[in-house]
Design a protein around this motif. Structure first.
Motif, PDB file in Angstrom:
ATOM      1  N   GLU A   1       0.576  -1.473   0.056  1.00 39.96           N
ATOM      2  CA  GLU A   1      -0.045   0.106   0.621  1.00 39.96           C
ATOM      3  C   GLU A   1       0.983   1.428  -0.405  1.00 39.96           C
ATOM      4  N   PRO A   2       1.060   1.606  -0.910  1.00 36.93           N
ATOM      5  CA  PRO A   2       2.199   3.269  -1.464  1.00 36.93           C
ATOM      6  C   PRO A   2       1.716   3.886  -0.464  1.00 36.93           C
ATOM      7  N   THR A   3       0.584   4.696   0.765  1.00 40.12           N
ATOM      8  CA  THR A   3       0.553   5.450   1.719  1.00 40.12           C
ATOM      9  C   THR A   3       0.715   5.519   2.474  1.00 40.12           C
ATOM     10  N   LEU A   4       0.734   3.709   2.913  1.00 34.20           N
ATOM     11  CA  LEU A   4       1.006   3.622   4.260  1.00 34.20           C
ATOM     12  C   LEU A   4       2.891   3.192   4.494  1.00 34.20           C
TER      13      LEU A   4
ATOM     14  N   VAL B   1      -5.342  -9.519  14.297  1.00 31.53           N
ATOM     15  CA  VAL B   1      -4.068  -9.133  13.763  1.00 31.53           C
ATOM     16  C   VAL B   1      -3.975  -8.134  15.292  1.00 31.53           C
ATOM     17  N   GLN B   2      -3.328  -7.813  15.668  1.00 31.65           N
ATOM     18  CA  GLN B   2      -2.985  -6.368  16.255  1.00 31.65           C
ATOM     19  C   GLN B   2      -1.694  -5.289  15.498  1.00 31.65           C
ATOM     20  N   LEU B   3      -2.400  -4.207  14.849  1.00 28.01           N
ATOM     21  CA  LEU B   3      -1.537  -3.116  14.609  1.00 28.01           C
ATOM     22  C   LEU B   3      -1.175  -1.981  15.068  1.00 28.01           C
TER      23      LEU B   3
ATOM     24  N   ILE C   1      -4.756   5.479   9.277  1.00 32.07           N
ATOM     25  CA  ILE C   1      -5.007   4.772  10.272  1.00 32.07           C
ATOM     26  C   ILE C   1      -5.839   4.004  10.306  1.00 32.07           C
ATOM     27  N   ALA C   2      -6.811   4.050   9.820  1.00 38.27           N
ATOM     28  CA  ALA C   2      -7.898   3.719   9.232  1.00 38.27           C
ATOM     29  C   ALA C   2      -7.879   2.770   8.036  1.00 38.27           C
ATOM     30  N   LYS C   3      -6.914   3.204   6.345  1.00 38.65           N
ATOM     31  CA  LYS C   3      -6.159   2.569   5.781  1.00 38.65           C
ATOM     32  C   LYS C   3      -5.411   0.733   5.901  1.00 38.65           C
ATOM     33  N   ALA C   4      -4.424   1.367   7.316  1.00 35.00           N
ATOM     34  CA  ALA C   4      -3.865   0.084   7.757  1.00 35.00           C
ATOM     35  C   ALA C   4      -4.680  -1.116   8.387  1.00 35.00           C
ATOM     36  N   GLY C   5      -5.665  -0.770   8.793  1.00 33.52           N
ATOM     37  CA  GLY C   5      -7.127  -1.413   9.572  1.00 33.52           C
ATOM     38  C   GLY C   5      -7.805  -1.985   8.305  1.00 33.52           C
ATOM     39  N   GLN C   6      -8.247  -1.184   8.077  1.00 34.51           N
ATOM     40  CA  GLN C   6      -8.965  -1.875   5.853  1.00 34.51           C
ATOM     41  C   GLN C   6      -7.631  -2.744   5.893  1.00 34.51           C
TER      42      GLN C   6
END
Length: 104
Positions: A52-55, A69-71, A81-86
């Protein structure tokens, strides 16, 4: 001689049962198969986040326990934050995501 054979058989059976119980999972400890499954899930989540290029993946930590999964770590923008969870939820085998990411 028969008594010694029965005692040896009993000891072998007890030690075998003890070894099998040591590999079983509990609510706080994974069994061997679950550990391998969680390692695969962790690797897949890390790869998905990396792709994911934005992270920024170097600042996102991923751990998995029994499919959850724990981030943790830091991201640049609140929407990351939401994108990583998604992204994590989209990985096969993930049953839940605990998102403990923070904006840096």
């Amino acid at each position: 001689m028969k008594i010694a054979h029965k005692i040896a058989t009993a000891l072998f059976t007890v030690s075998l049962l003890g070894a099998m119980t040591g590999c079983a999972s509990t609510s706080t400890k994974e069994g061997t198969g679950e550990y391998v499954d969680d390692s695969v899930i962790t690797t897949k989540v890390k790869a998905s986040i990396f792709n994911e290029p934005t992270l920024k993946t170097t600042e996102i930590n991923v751990e998995t326990f029994k499919g959850t999964v724990q981030l943790s770590g830091f991201v640049a923008q609140p929407e990351d934050i939401a994108k990583a969870g998604q992204v994590a939820r989209g990985v096969k085998g993930v049953t839940a995501v605990k998102n403990d990411l923070h904006v840096k």
